[in-house]
Design an enzyme around this catalytic site. Structure first.
Site, PDB file in Angstrom:
ATOM      1  N   SER A 263       0.841  -1.197   0.000  1.00 53.38           N
ATOM      2  CA  SER A 263       0.000   0.000   0.000  1.00 53.38           C
ATOM      3  C   SER A 263       0.877   1.248   0.000  1.00 53.38           C
ATOM      4  O   SER A 263       2.093   1.154   0.050  1.00 53.38           O
ATOM      5  CB  SER A 263      -0.907   0.004   1.231  1.00 53.38           C
ATOM      6  OG  SER A 263      -0.114   0.282   2.373  1.00 53.38           O
ATOM      7  N   LYS A 264       0.207   2.385  -0.028  1.00 51.95           N
ATOM      8  CA  LYS A 264       0.905   3.681  -0.043  1.00 51.95           C
ATOM      9  C   LYS A 264       1.851   3.819   1.141  1.00 51.95           C
ATOM     10  O   LYS A 264       2.906   4.437   1.044  1.00 51.95           O
ATOM     11  CB  LYS A 264      -0.116   4.819   0.023  1.00 51.95           C
ATOM     12  CG  LYS A 264      -0.756   5.086  -1.301  1.00 51.95           C
ATOM     13  CD  LYS A 264      -1.067   6.574  -1.461  1.00 51.95           C
ATOM     14  CE  LYS A 264      -1.429   6.884  -2.899  1.00 51.95           C
ATOM     15  NZ  LYS A 264      -2.792   7.255  -3.088  1.00 51.95           N
ATOM     16  N   ARG A 265       1.441   3.241   2.246  1.00 52.68           N
ATOM     17  CA  ARG A 265       2.218   3.301   3.478  1.00 52.68           C
ATOM     18  C   ARG A 265       3.626   2.729   3.263  1.00 52.68           C
ATOM     19  O   ARG A 265       4.573   3.066   3.950  1.00 52.68           O
ATOM     20  CB  ARG A 265       1.386   2.529   4.493  1.00 52.68           C
ATOM     21  CG  ARG A 265       1.930   1.993   5.718  1.00 52.68           C
ATOM     22  CD  ARG A 265       0.715   1.510   6.543  1.00 52.68           C
ATOM     23  NE  ARG A 265       0.228   0.232   6.039  1.00 52.68           N
ATOM     24  CZ  ARG A 265       0.773  -0.931   6.380  1.00 52.68           C
ATOM     25  NH1 ARG A 265       1.795  -0.957   7.188  1.00 52.68           N
ATOM     26  NH2 ARG A 265       0.284  -2.053   5.898  1.00 52.68           N
ATOM     27  N   GLY A 267       5.298   3.179   0.603  1.00 52.75           N
ATOM     28  CA  GLY A 267       5.970   4.011  -0.398  1.00 52.75           C
ATOM     29  C   GLY A 267       5.583   3.629  -1.817  1.00 52.75           C
ATOM     30  O   GLY A 267       6.175   4.104  -2.775  1.00 52.75           O
TER      31      GLY A 267
END
Ligand code: GLU
Length: 506
Positions: A263-265, A267
């Site tokens: 996920s975006k978390r 990066g």
């Protein structure tokens, strides 16, 4: 077109793979890897790489996403042999333009009693779902409309009742031999009669993909592991239509370093964000190739051409591929260092433009800073050569080099080295100023600067080099003061030292 025709005739039905994105979002890093694996497999086998846009979901499919996907693929160098913009013999390559083809197959399945119209309302279906769930069962359509009489169908159609088309799913097991994961079997009796189209105008993914993979003569379907449940649906549709199915290869999911879903978390974002952040396409290609694939030698550095020669599906792993942004940074640093600075300069300049540090002047290769000062290509080239070793991505350039284009702003505390007194620092700056003044403009090189100033050092060179570097850059860290002074030139160097001396007098 002719070249393509020739190529295909020569190939005589060899490898044809497709990347089939839905333009419902920007090209994600995971999809970019799927595209890359398809491209590499095609090239490694002298085959055809097809781009098919799966835009049957009219509401969610947007032109900006489609443009982004096309642009992203081109940026990575994954040029397709058939698809949007270039066409090919199996087009159209947009599913939204293939509705009539799907309709013909829908009619055929219905007339052969392999699919049927289902008139159940949403409310009925929701109630059925809830009822089954309350009994602890997994939802499966109860087949209410499976055996409607012709009369019932006619009267529903006359009343304009909306319908969906369901496949009469046979209660059999479907097995396929996944090229990466081996035998996979699904029991279709658990699945029930699934929907293949909403009305006749909105055919759904599993159906359209099954049709197009056949119509476009796809030989291998390479896609993410998350599509495994779809594969048995697509195979049964193809079987009911009497088509041969392609081979399937499901590539491992990309996971975050904590092994959770990427996920975006972690990066991970869309490809365009990486581009905007100053990653090079060479780095991304190399990084993405190793997300689930490795060579026999465990070598790490690969260009796209080298990958095209080396790639094979039997070196794709089954287990999840771990996404590590530090690894991407490592690749990017490597490729930045390898790239010809002349090629890099235009890309680097974009970052100065974006941050309003520089703007292009009318004359080619002249740039103006916010204060109106003009810089030429040579100056920029020197700045870039000095910093390239220190950055992981081009977006870091501006922060590290703004002082080359504007006077640094800082507090006098920055000039102080360890516990050396303010007076001593000032005195040292004055001594250095004197030496620097003696150097002729044409001899203003880092070597000469170092030679001139070296004679001043006693025990601690930090008490000279630190304030000099700090007053030239206004920063806690940067390359050494002599290299910076050489690029800034004598006049600016002197001006900045004077400014620091004044600051220390206050
Ligand atoms: N349009 C589907 C997606 O973007 C394609 C999946 C497939 O490759 O069949 O997930």
């Amino acid at each position: 077109m002719e070249a393509y025709q020739q190529k295909f005739e020569q190939l005589n039905g060899a490898v044809r793979v497709r990347f089939a994105p839905s333009p419902t979002g920007f090209l994600h890093i995971g999809s970019a890897r799927t595209a890359l694996f398809n491209y590499l497999f095609a090239k490694a086998n002298n085959g055809i790489f097809i781009l098919r846009i799966e835009d049957t979901d009219r509401e969610r499919s947007l032109k900006i996403y489609e443009d982004d996907i096309l642009e992203g693929l081109k940026w990575l160098g994954l040029n397709w042999d058939e698809g949007p913009e270039i066409g090919g013999d199996y087009g159209p390559y947009y599913q939204s333009q293939r509705i009539e083809i799907y309709q013909q197959y829908l009619e055929r399945l219905i007339s052969e009693d392999k699919a049927y119209r289902c008139f159940c309302t949403k409310e009925e279906l929701t109630a059925l779902k809830q009822e089954m769930q309350s009994r602890g069962e997994i939802y499966k359509y109860n087949g209410k409309c499976r055996n409607l009489t012709n009369q019932e169908i006619e009267s529903n159609l006359k009343e304009n009742k909306p319908f969906i088309v369901r496949l009469k799913t046979p209660s059999i097991k479907v097995t396929f031999n996944d090229l990466i994961r081996g035998k996979i079997t699904s029991d279709l009796s658990l699945l029930g009669d699934f929907t293949i189209s909403r009305g006749f105008n909105e055919p759904l993914y599993n159906f359209t993909a099954a049709i197009d993979d056949y119509e476009m003569k796809i030989t291998q379907v390479i896609r993410g592991e998350d599509h495994i449940p779809n594969t048995s649906k697509q195979i049964i549709i193809q079987q009911l239509l009497g088509f041969d199915s392609p081979l399937y290869a499901h590539i491992p999911l990309i996971l975050g370093p904590d092994r959770s879903k990427l996920s975006k978390r972690h990066g991970a974002t869309s490809l365009k964000n990486y581009k905007e952040d100053g990653y090079l396409s060479e780095a991304l290609v190399n990084f993405l190739a190793l997300l689930g694939w490795h060579s026999s030698s465990d070598r790490e550095i690969y260009s796209l051409e080298e990958l095209c020669r080396e790639f094979s599906l039997d070196r794709v792993q089954k287990s999840g591929a771990i996404f590590n942004i530090n690894k991407l940074d490592w690749f990017n640093h490597y490729y930045l260092g390898k790239k010809d600075l002349n090629d890099l300069l235009p890309q680097a300049l974009e970052f100065y433009f974006k941050e309003n540090i520089l703007k292009p002047k009318e004359e080619e290769w002249l740039f103006e800073s916010a204060s109106g000062e003009v810089f030429d290509k040579n100056y920029l080239f020197k700045v870039l050569s000095l910093l390239i070793e220190r950055i992981k991505k081009l977006s870091q350039l501006v922060e590290l080099s703004d002082f080359f284009f504007k006077e640094p702003q800082y507090n006098s505390d920055l000039l102080i080295w360890r516990d050396v007194t303010k007076e001593k620092i000032k005195e040292n700056l004055e001594k250095m100023l004197e030496k620097i003044n003696e150097i002729k403009e044409e001899d203003f090189t880092k070597e000469n600067l170092e030679k001139a100033i070296m004679v001043l050092y006693q025990d601690d060179r930090g008490e000279f080099l630190w304030p000099l570097r700090a007053c030239l850059t206004g920063k806690e860290s940067s390359p050494g003061p002599f290299e910076i002074a050489e690029i800034l030139g004598k006049e600016k160097t002197i001006k900045r030292i004077n400014y620091a001396i004044n600051l220390l007098e206050k």
